[in-house]
Design an enzyme around this catalytic site. Structure first.
Site, short mmCIF file in Angstrom:
data_model
loop_
_atom_site.label_atom_id
_atom_site.label_comp_id
_atom_site.label_asym_id
_atom_site.label_seq_id
_atom_site.Cartn_x
_atom_site.Cartn_y
_atom_site.Cartn_z
N ALA A 56 0.82 -1.22 0.00
CA ALA A 56 0.00 0.00 0.00
C ALA A 56 0.86 1.27 0.00
O ALA A 56 0.47 2.28 -0.60
CB ALA A 56 -0.94 0.00 1.20
N PHE A 57 2.01 1.22 0.64
CA PHE A 57 2.88 2.39 0.71
C PHE A 57 3.35 2.83 -0.68
O PHE A 57 3.55 4.02 -0.92
CB PHE A 57 4.08 2.07 1.61
N THR A 80 -4.78 -3.57 0.97
CA THR A 80 -5.28 -3.96 2.28
C THR A 80 -4.16 -3.86 3.30
O THR A 80 -3.09 -4.44 3.09
CB THR A 80 -5.81 -5.41 2.26
N VAL A 81 -4.41 -3.14 4.37
CA VAL A 81 -3.47 -3.05 5.48
C VAL A 81 -4.20 -3.56 6.72
O VAL A 81 -5.26 -3.03 7.07
CB VAL A 81 -2.96 -1.61 5.71
N ILE A 82 -3.65 -4.60 7.34
CA ILE A 82 -4.27 -5.21 8.51
C ILE A 82 -3.39 -4.92 9.72
O ILE A 82 -2.18 -5.15 9.69
CB ILE A 82 -4.44 -6.73 8.31
N THR A 86 2.62 -3.87 15.88
CA THR A 86 3.51 -2.70 15.93
C THR A 86 2.82 -1.48 15.33
O THR A 86 1.72 -1.57 14.80
CB THR A 86 4.81 -2.97 15.15
N HIS A 88 3.70 0.02 12.68
CA HIS A 88 3.89 0.01 11.22
C HIS A 88 2.57 0.26 10.49
O HIS A 88 2.51 1.01 9.51
CB HIS A 88 4.49 -1.34 10.80
N PHE A 113 -9.47 6.26 -3.33
CA PHE A 113 -8.83 5.54 -2.22
C PHE A 113 -9.61 4.27 -1.93
O PHE A 113 -10.71 4.32 -1.40
CB PHE A 113 -8.80 6.44 -0.98
#
Length: 153
Positions: A56-57, A80-82, A86, A88, A113
């Protein structure tokens, strides 16, 4: 007073889709939902290009390249960011959102988005075509509408 709206007709429009490989088992479903919706609303599959990036970055850079190329009426960003254990997650979500938004503002091209930011894998699965619908499909509708509302202004 004029009411400016965008219709949901994609005939003749060209779309770029940037999709993250990380969590591809979710992102594949988002991408399928987006393409299916674009085609159902009149887009020709030959007018839909997809680019895969590591995560995603990295989406904003390729989205900007697509948006400035002059080839696309809109760019759809999927990933997808889960959340993990941490911080991050917070950095990736924030920078992806900021970057994607900046591309739209800098280029004047609709950049949508469609990065899921979820607390767990179950939430991601729900948003990729089960209980909560398919967010890729919703982003495709948003892209079509934004192109047409901008044309109407």
């Amino acid at each position: 007073m004029a009411k400016i709206t965008g219709n949901l007709v994609a005939t003749g429009l060209k779309f770029g889709i940037v999709t993250a490989r990380f969590n591809d088992f979710i992102n594949d479903k988002l991408l399928s939902g987006a393409i299916d919706t674009l085609v159902r609303h009149g887009a020709d599959e030959n007018n839909i290009d997809t680019a895969w990036v590591p995560g995603a970055f990295e989406i904003p850079l390729v989205a900007k390249k697509m948006a400035t190329s002059g080839k696309y009426d809109a760019v759809i960003c999927l990933g997808t960011v889960i959340r993990g254990s941490t911080t991050h997650y917070d950095y990736v979500c924030n920078e992806a959102a900021k970057g994607i938004g900046a591309v739209a503002l800098e280029t004047g091209v609709p950049v949508i988005f469609g990065v899921l930011t979820t607390e767990n894998i179950e939430q991601a699965i729900e948003r990729a075509g089960t209980k909560a619908g398919n967010k890729g499909s919703e982003c495709a509708l948003g892209a079509i509408e934004m192109v047409n509302v901008l044309k109407a202004i």
